[in-house]
Design an enzyme around this catalytic site. Structure first.
Site, PDB file in Angstrom:
ATOM      1  N   ASP A  10      40.935  45.360  34.779  1.00  0.00           N
ATOM      2  CA  ASP A  10      41.382  45.973  36.051  1.00  0.00           C
ATOM      3  C   ASP A  10      42.144  45.344  36.898  1.00  0.00           C
ATOM      4  O   ASP A  10      42.208  45.979  38.091  1.00  0.00           O
ATOM      5  CB  ASP A  10      39.566  46.326  36.623  1.00  0.00           C
ATOM      6  CG  ASP A  10      39.755  47.168  37.885  1.00  0.00           C
ATOM      7  OD1 ASP A  10      40.194  48.497  37.525  1.00  0.00           O
ATOM      8  OD2 ASP A  10      39.124  46.897  38.925  1.00  0.00           O
ATOM      9  N   GLU A  41      50.156  42.111  39.916  1.00  0.00           N
ATOM     10  CA  GLU A  41      49.985  43.634  39.839  1.00  0.00           C
ATOM     11  C   GLU A  41      50.364  44.495  41.054  1.00  0.00           C
ATOM     12  O   GLU A  41      50.503  45.675  41.087  1.00  0.00           O
ATOM     13  CB  GLU A  41      48.255  43.754  39.998  1.00  0.00           C
ATOM     14  CG  GLU A  41      47.564  43.582  40.961  1.00  0.00           C
ATOM     15  CD  GLU A  41      46.044  43.593  40.882  1.00  0.00           C
ATOM     16  OE1 GLU A  41      45.533  44.161  41.670  1.00  0.00           O
ATOM     17  OE2 GLU A  41      45.726  43.164  39.872  1.00  0.00           O
ATOM     18  N   ARG A  80      40.028  38.844  39.280  1.00  0.00           N
ATOM     19  CA  ARG A  80      41.165  38.679  39.991  1.00  0.00           C
ATOM     20  C   ARG A  80      42.073  38.463  38.804  1.00  0.00           C
ATOM     21  O   ARG A  80      41.721  37.721  37.740  1.00  0.00           O
ATOM     22  CB  ARG A  80      41.300  37.918  41.119  1.00  0.00           C
ATOM     23  CG  ARG A  80      40.540  38.076  42.377  1.00  0.00           C
ATOM     24  CD  ARG A  80      41.012  39.540  42.782  1.00  0.00           C
ATOM     25  NE  ARG A  80      42.181  39.360  43.489  1.00  0.00           N
ATOM     26  CZ  ARG A  80      42.807  38.741  44.844  1.00  0.00           C
ATOM     27  NH1 ARG A  80      41.541  38.191  45.521  1.00  0.00           N
ATOM     28  NH2 ARG A  80      43.680  38.635  44.967  1.00  0.00           N
ATOM     29  N   HIS A  83      43.101  48.172  39.152  1.00  0.00           N
ATOM     30  CA  HIS A  83      42.144  47.715  40.180  1.00  0.00           C
ATOM     31  C   HIS A  83      41.204  48.499  41.083  1.00  0.00           C
ATOM     32  O   HIS A  83      41.401  48.599  42.208  1.00  0.00           O
ATOM     33  CB  HIS A  83      43.011  46.860  41.256  1.00  0.00           C
ATOM     34  CG  HIS A  83      42.233  45.540  41.783  1.00  0.00           C
ATOM     35  ND1 HIS A  83      42.977  44.537  42.150  1.00  0.00           N
ATOM     36  CD2 HIS A  83      41.034  45.442  41.964  1.00  0.00           C
ATOM     37  CE1 HIS A  83      42.119  43.621  42.514  1.00  0.00           C
ATOM     38  NE2 HIS A  83      40.984  44.245  42.558  1.00  0.00           N
TER      39      HIS A  83
END
Length: 329
Positions: A259, A264, A235, A296
């Site tokens: 990622d 985000e 995260r 993500h």
């Protein structure tokens, strides 16, 4: 007939949803919208609720009280459940479930791929080739069995990654507040300080909670090897983004693969070709040649998507039957 509402449904989830509905003889209504007080659909005939959020629900206690009068549970088809105001939900008498292990392999494989990309320096070669520069100079890579990889968070995903790395001959260190005995044959458990100072590559696989926010900040980066590599497939807020950018700017970190990043939600899974990215920190990361950014997507595989749908719906039916779900928060 049991009727379940699923929100934030993507096209790629519909096949699994339709198959589940037919198999279990239930009706599943879908909504493309996220679940928020201002967009909450009519729940009059709804028995169960499954959500997937990129932003917090944002409800107050009265909202959750109202929700509890209509449905008895909220299932999120994700591992993270920080988008639900869990305390308010519990106070209202709502049961909250998540999907803690929809496919550990999906995220572990993504992390492994990024580790390989950083070690083999393919982002740097990609940048050169985009400029018609096909030279090798200065970009010698490292073979994975010659490096030490540190895993912070050796749970389901981190443990799966450890197995893949061990099979490839890498030396694997692990730091976890709850060491798993079954991993001791393939990892060496060390302190956080040792994993920072001894690892050539660090891969993060922790849950997001009060203790993991800013898990890596300036003081932690200072303990890492010069020119270290970092992968984050957990995260965004577990890394202090400003400190990360500083560590990349001053050369303490050679490169990172992210990622997930802080804040985000307005960026990832949105088409911003016309508007561009507004968030200054994400813009900075995108402009840095030593940052490999993906939106993500580590979870986003055929098996994981089907499992997220199936496991969340299993929990709803379990709770509606009066039984207890092992995934209740």
């Amino acid at each position: 007939m049991t009727k379940i509402l699923m929100t934030s449904v993507r096209n790629d989830e519909e096949e699994a949803i339709d198959a589940y509905a037919k198999l279990h003889h239930i009706e599943i209504q879908i909504s493309r919208d996220e679940f928020h007080p201002e967009t909450m659909p009519d729940l009059t005939d709804i028995d169960g609720l499954v959500i997937q959020q990129t932003a917090a629900i944002g409800g107050d206690q009265s909202f959750y009280n109202q929700l509890a009068q209509q449905v008895g549970q909220i299932a999120t088809r994700t591992a993270g459940y920080d988008m639900i105001e869990v305390d308010l939900a519990k106070n209202a008498g709502l049961k909250v479930t998540n999907v803690p292990a929809y496919s550990p392999r999906s995220v572990a494989e993504m992390a492994l791929m990024q580790i390989f990309r950083l070690l083999r320096r393919t982002p740097e070669f990609d940048a050169r080739i985009a400029q018609n520069d096909f030279r090798w100079a200065g970009l010698q890579s490292r073979e994975i069995h010659s490096v030490t990889v540190g895993i912070i968070g050796a749970g389901r995903i981190g443990g799966t990654l450890a197995g893949l790395l061990h099979a490839l001959g890498a030396k694997v260190l692990a730091y976890d507040v709850k060491p798993r005995e079954e991993l001791r044959d393939i990892v060496t458990y060390v302190s956080k300080e040792e994993i920072l100072s001894q690892s050539d590559v660090i891969s993060l696989h922790v849950d997001l909670n009060d203790t993991s926010v800013n898990l890596l900040s300036a003081s932690d980066f200072s303990q890492m090897k010069d020119g270290g590599l970092l992968v984050n497939a957990s995260r965004g807020p577990v890394i202090n983004t400003d400190d990360l950018i500083d560590a990349l700017d001053n050369g303490k970190l050679h490169a990172v693969a992210l990622d997930t990043v802080t804040d985000e939600s307005p960026v990832f899974n949105h088409d911003l070709r016309k508007t561009g990215v507004a968030d200054e920190r994400i813009k900075k990361l995108l402009a840095m040649p030593n940052v490999l950014l993906t939106p993500h997507i580590a979870f986003f595989t055929n098996i994981a998507v089907a499992n997220m749908v199936d496991f969340a719906l299993d929990d709803v039916l379990t709770l509606l039957s009066g039984a207890t779900s092992p995934h209740e928060i």
